[in-house]
Design a protein around this motif. Structure first.
Motif, short mmCIF file in Angstrom:
data_model
loop_
_atom_site.label_atom_id
_atom_site.label_comp_id
_atom_site.label_asym_id
_atom_site.label_seq_id
_atom_site.Cartn_x
_atom_site.Cartn_y
_atom_site.Cartn_z
N VAL A 74 0.86 -1.20 0.00
CA VAL A 74 0.00 0.00 0.00
C VAL A 74 0.88 1.24 0.00
N GLN A 75 1.90 1.21 0.85
CA GLN A 75 2.81 2.36 0.93
C GLN A 75 3.49 2.64 -0.41
N ALA A 76 3.97 1.57 -1.03
CA ALA A 76 4.68 1.73 -2.31
C ALA A 76 3.74 2.31 -3.37
N ALA A 77 2.53 1.78 -3.42
CA ALA A 77 1.57 2.24 -4.44
C ALA A 77 1.17 3.69 -4.21
N VAL A 78 0.93 4.04 -2.95
CA VAL A 78 0.49 5.41 -2.66
C VAL A 78 1.63 6.40 -2.90
N LYS A 79 2.83 6.01 -2.52
CA LYS A 79 3.99 6.88 -2.74
C LYS A 79 4.18 7.13 -4.24
N PHE A 80 4.10 6.06 -4.99
CA PHE A 80 4.23 6.16 -6.46
C PHE A 80 3.14 7.07 -7.02
N ALA A 81 1.93 6.85 -6.54
CA ALA A 81 0.80 7.66 -7.03
C ALA A 81 1.00 9.13 -6.69
N ASN A 82 1.47 9.38 -5.49
CA ASN A 82 1.67 10.77 -5.06
C ASN A 82 2.73 11.46 -5.91
N GLN A 83 3.77 10.71 -6.20
CA GLN A 83 4.86 11.29 -7.00
C GLN A 83 4.42 11.56 -8.43
N ASN A 84 3.47 10.75 -8.90
CA ASN A 84 3.04 10.85 -10.30
C ASN A 84 1.65 11.45 -10.48
N GLN A 85 1.12 12.03 -9.38
CA GLN A 85 -0.21 12.67 -9.45
C GLN A 85 -1.28 11.71 -9.98
N ILE A 86 -1.23 10.48 -9.49
CA ILE A 86 -2.25 9.49 -9.88
C ILE A 86 -3.30 9.43 -8.78
N PRO A 87 -4.58 9.58 -9.12
CA PRO A 87 -5.62 9.46 -8.09
C PRO A 87 -5.65 8.06 -7.50
N VAL A 88 -5.97 7.97 -6.23
CA VAL A 88 -5.99 6.68 -5.53
C VAL A 88 -7.34 6.45 -4.86
N THR A 89 -7.93 5.31 -5.10
CA THR A 89 -9.15 4.92 -4.40
C THR A 89 -8.89 3.62 -3.65
N ALA A 90 -9.03 3.66 -2.34
CA ALA A 90 -8.90 2.44 -1.55
C ALA A 90 -10.21 1.68 -1.63
N ARG A 91 -10.10 0.38 -1.65
CA ARG A 91 -11.28 -0.45 -1.81
C ARG A 91 -11.26 -1.60 -0.81
N GLY A 92 -12.35 -1.75 -0.07
CA GLY A 92 -12.48 -2.90 0.82
C GLY A 92 -13.31 -3.96 0.12
N ALA A 93 -14.37 -4.39 0.79
CA ALA A 93 -15.20 -5.46 0.22
C ALA A 93 -16.13 -4.95 -0.88
N GLY A 94 -16.20 -3.64 -1.04
CA GLY A 94 -17.02 -3.10 -2.14
C GLY A 94 -18.50 -3.11 -1.86
N THR A 95 -18.88 -3.14 -0.56
CA THR A 95 -20.31 -3.27 -0.24
C THR A 95 -20.98 -1.95 0.10
N SER A 96 -20.27 -0.84 -0.12
CA SER A 96 -20.91 0.47 0.02
C SER A 96 -22.11 0.52 -0.90
N ILE A 97 -23.12 1.29 -0.52
CA ILE A 97 -24.25 1.44 -1.46
C ILE A 97 -24.45 2.90 -1.84
#
Lengths: 455, 455
Positions: free
Chosen positions: A52-75
Motif C-alpha cells: 500500500v505504501q509503495a503504491a500510494v507513494k508512487f501515485a503521489n509522485q506521479n499525481q495518480i488518483p488513488v481509491t482504496a477499496r475494501g469489500a465493495g459493499t458500500s451502497i
C-alpha cells in the motif's frame, strides 16, 4: 498518461491491468444505480502494508488518483474509481493480528470481514458491536472508513465508538499509528476519530485496534408491537426511551413494510389496521422489564403487543426484522437510502415518504432504527426498468431536501460516497465546507486520495 | 504592543485591564503548581456570542494571542493566558437555551455549569452523563474543550460521546455550526468530534447541543470489595468486565488510599491485610446481578465483599469514593495526575507508583477508573513546602515516561493544558505531531488561538 506503471516495484499479478478485471473493481458490488463508472489505470492487489505504501507513494509522485477499496459493499458507490487512477484493493489484508481479551481489544487488518472478527471473539465471550446489515460481507476497514452503523448503534454507537487506534498510510506513503490501546486518550487532536468516516480521502486505513465488548449477562427481553400509525408508534418509542430501559435495538417499519412482511411470511402483522410495527430488544434486561414494557406499550396505544424473555420466541420476533429486506425485494430491484432526523420527526418523515406519488411502478418503504432517528427510505423498482425511473430519483432528492429542512442529515450510517456529495454543501454550509477542504488539504496536499469526492 | 484596545468596540466594563483582575483570570483556579503565569493584555468578559466574535476578529487582525476561559477548573493549567494576549472569559454565557426531551438533547451556552444542566434535566427524568469530579464547578464548554471524563465514562463514554453539535467562533471571528441535532451523522469530516478535546486551539466553543440520557430503570446494584493487592483486584475487575454485567462505575484505590480513608472515616477497610479496594455500581442491573457479583468476587479472591441493591446501603458505599479526595488532602497539598494504561496494566502501574522513593515529605496515592484503565496518581505534599519539591516533579515525570513505555497515555480525561505538552511529541511521534500542526494551521492560519500550546 505518461506514467510507466512498471516503475512501481510490485510482484507480478499484484498490478492488475486487464480492463475487464479492472472494471469489476471500479465500483460498488451491489449499487445498481451507478450513474457513471470511470476506468482506472490499474488495480493494486495489496498483500502487505508495504505494498500500500509503495503504491500510494508512487501515485503521489506521479499525481495518480488513488481509491482504496475494501469489500465493495458500500451502497453510495463509495468504491467508485477515478479515471486514470489506482484502485488499491485491501481484501487480502485480511488477518486478525491479535485478540487481547484482558485488554478488551483486537487488532485487525483492514480487509478482515466484520463477522469473521465477531465470530472469532464470540468464542471467548466478547463481541464486536458494529453490526451493519452487511456485516457478513463487509470489511472492518470499510466499516471504519464509512463509520458504519447498524441496529445496535442505538446502545453501542456507530463504528467510531469501537475504534481505539488506527494504522494509516498517508498520502505520501508514510505509515503512521493514530490513537493507541487505551480507552481514554486526551492527547489532542483525536485524528483517529477524524479518520473514521473519512472515506479514503485523508489516508488509507490498513489496520485498526478495535474495542471488544463482553456478551451481556442474562436473557435478553425481546418484543414486538403494532400501532395505528407512525405517530402512535413514535409515542411508544419515546416512552420506551424515556423509561431508562436502554434497549439495544428499536426498529420501526411502516405500513408498506408490514404488507410486504405479511406477504412473505403469510403473517397477519397488519391485524386491526396496524400501519406501523416496532421490534425491540433489551440485551441487558433489569428485573421487571417485561411487565414494564407491556405497560408502557399499552399506555402508548399499541394494538398487538408481544414481550418475552423466552429465547425461542425472541428468535421468531427477530426473524421478522431479518426478513425485511427480502420482503421488500420481492417487489422489485431495491434502492436503499439512508437518512437521520431528530427523534421526534419520525411521523413527519413517514408521512412524507408515504405521500410521494409515482407514475412508474415502484413501492416506497420506510424502516429503520427508530431509537436513534436513522431511517432507510427504500424503493422497490419494477424489474421491467433497465434504469431507475426518473420519478424515483426525483423522490429521493425530495426526501433529502425535506430531511435537511427538518434538521436531519442525508447520510446517517452509509457515508457520502460518489452519489451524495452534492448534498453535503447545502447541509453544512459554505464555511464548514471550506473548513473540510482545509482539513483535506492538511492530509493530502496533492489531492490524490479520492479527489473526485467533492465536498 | 502598538494595539489600541479601545478600537475593540465593546461596552465599558467588558474589557478588563486592571492588572490585578487580569492576573486572577490568567491561570487555573486550583492548579497550585503553575510554573509560570503570563500577563495578558486584557480580559474580555463576553456577554454574547457577538462579543466573542468581535474580540477574536480584532485579535486575529492584530495578531493578539487568544485564550478562551471557562470556569478555570482545569488542573493542567488549561486556562494559562498568553503574554500580551486576550483572555476571553465565557462564564457569563451561561444560559440553557433549550431542553428538548422528545429529541433527547439540550442546547447550552459554553459557560453553563455541568451540574446546573444535569440538575435541570433530572427534573424531567434525564441526565447529562459526563461526570467529572469538578461537575459542580466546571462548565460544559470546558468539559467539551478538554473531553472531560469521570466515573460514568466507563459506560457512557467521555464528554465526546454526549456532543451532538457545536457552535464555534473560528479564528477569524466567523461563527459556524458543526454537527446537528441527529444522533447519527455521516457527512464527513466529523469536525464536531475534532473540536472536542481541542482545548481552545482550533476555535472557541460558544454553545453545544448535547445528548441527554434517560435515568435508568429500577434499582442500581452497588458493591465494595477488598483484595490483597492490586494484582488480585485486577483479576476481579477483569472478571466483572467479562461477565457482561456492564457496570456504570468501577473504581479502584490502592493501599495508601485505603489507609487515608480508614483514617478519615475511622473505618476498617484495610481489615485482613487488604491493600486494594474496588467500588462499583450497575445502574441497570439484570435479575440475578447481586448473586452473580458475589460469586465473581469470591472466585476472584476478594477479602471483604458487600453487594447490595438497598439504596441506603449503596449510599454508604458511594460515600467512601466521594470522600476519597478529602481523605488524601488530609496528608497535604494535593497534586492530581491523570494517565490511562491498557486495562491489564493496572498492577504494574500500582507497583510503579508504590515503589517511588521520596526524600521530601509526600504521600503517593493511586486511584481511579479501573474499568477503563484511567488512573490518577496523586501526591499529597506536606504544606511546609512553598513549592512542589523536586523529587515529586521527578516522580511525576517518571510516571509519564513509564506509562508511555507500557502503551499508555499521559492524559486520559484532563487534557494537555500548559503543563503536559512536552509529553505529547514522545507519545505521538514526529509524523503525527506534524499532522496535528497541519490541522491546527487549517483552522488557525495566523496561530492566534492558544499559540503557546506547542504540540
Amino acid at each position: 498518461m505518461s506514467v510507466d506503471i512498471n516503475e512501481l516495484a510490485l510482484p507480478d499479478g499484484q498490478i492488475v491491468s486487464d480492463p475487464e478485471e479492472i472494471s469489476k473493481l471500479s465500483s460498488d458490488k451491489f449499487t445498481e444505480a451507478i450513474e457513471e463508472t470511470s476506468q482506472p489505470l490499474a488495480v493494486i492487489q495489496a498483500k502487505s502494508v508495504e505494498d500500500v505504501q509503495a503504491a500510494v507513494k508512487f501515485a503521489n509522485q506521479n499525481q495518480i488518483p488513488v481509491t482504496a477499496r475494501g469489500a465493495g459493499t458500500s451502497i453510495v458507490n463509495g468504491s467508485a474509481a477515478e479515471k486514470g487512477g489506482f484502485v488499491i484493493d485491501l481484501t487480502q489484508l485480511n488477518k486478525i493480528l491479535e485478540i487481547n481479551i484482558p485488554n478488551q481489544y483486537a487488532v485487525v487488518q483492514a480487509g478482515v470481514l466484520n463477522s469473521d472478527l465477531d465470530d472469532e471473539v464470540r468464542k471467548q465471550g466478547y463481541f464486536f458491536s458494529p453490526d451493519p446489515g452487511s456485516k457478513r460481507i463487509s470489511s472492518v476497514g470499510g466499516n471504519i472508513a464509512t463509520n458504519a452503523g447498524g441496529m445496535s448503534s442505538l446502545k453501542y454507537g456507530t463504528t467510531k465508538q469501537s475504534v481505539v487506534g488506527l494504522q494509516v498510510v498517508l498520502a505520501d506513503g508514510r505509515l503512521v499509528e493514530l490513537g493507541g490501546k487505551t480507552f481514554k486518550n486526551n492527547a489532542p487532536y483525536d485524528l483517529t476519530d477524524l479518520f473514521v468516516g473519512s472515506e479514503g480521502t485523508l489516508g488509507i486505513i490498513t489496520a485498526a485496534t478495535v474495542k471488544l465488548l463482553p456478551v451481556p449477562f442474562g436473557n435478553p427481553v425481546t418484543g414486538l408491537a403494532t400501532f395505528n400509525d407512525m405517530k402512535q408508534l413514535s409515542v411508544g418509542v419515546q416512552n420506551i426511551s424515556g423509561s431508562g430501559l436502554y434497549p439495544s435495538m428499536m426498529e420501526a417499519l411502516n405500513k408498506t413494510s408490514i404488507e410486504a412482511l405479511d406477504n412473505l411470511e403469510k403473517s397477519d402483522l397488519g391485524k386491526g389496521g396496524a400501519e406501523s410495527l416496532l421490534i425491540f430488544q433489551l440485551d441487558v434486561a433489569p428485573a421487571g422489564a417485561v411487565d414494564a414494557l407491556k405497560k408502557i406499550l399499552a399506555k402508548s396505544g399499541a394494538l398487538q403487543v408481544n414481550v418475552t424473555d423466552d429465547p425461542d420466541y425472541a428468535k421468531k420476533i427477530i426473524k421478522i426484522r431479518q426478513d425485511y429486506y427480502q420482503a421488500e425485494a420481492a417487489y422489485g430491484r431495491l434502492i436503499v437510502e439512508d437518512v437521520a432526523v431528530p427523534l421526534s420527526k419520525l411521523p413527519e418523515l413517514a408521512d412524507f415518504v408515504e405521500n410521494l406519488k409515482f407514475t412508474s411502478k415502484v413501492t416506497a418503504f420506510l424502516g429503520g432504527h427508530a431509537g436513534d432517528g436513522n431511517f432507510h427510505p427504500n424503493f422497490a423498482v419494477s424489474k421491467e426498468y433497465a434504469e431507475t425511473p426518473a420519478d424515483v430519483n426525483e423522490a429521493i432528492n425530495k426526501i433529502f431536501k425535506y430531511v435537511q429542512s427538518i434538521g436531519g442529515t442525508i447520510s446517517a450510517e452509509h457515508g457520502i460516497g460518489d452519489l451524495k456529495y452534492q448534498w453535503v454543501r447545502p447541509q453544512l454550509g459554505a464555511d464548514v465546507v471550506e473548513l473540510q477542504r482545509q482539513v483535506k488539504k492538511a492530509f493530502d496536499p496533492n489531492n490524490i486520495l479520492n479527489p473526485g469526492r467533492k465536498v
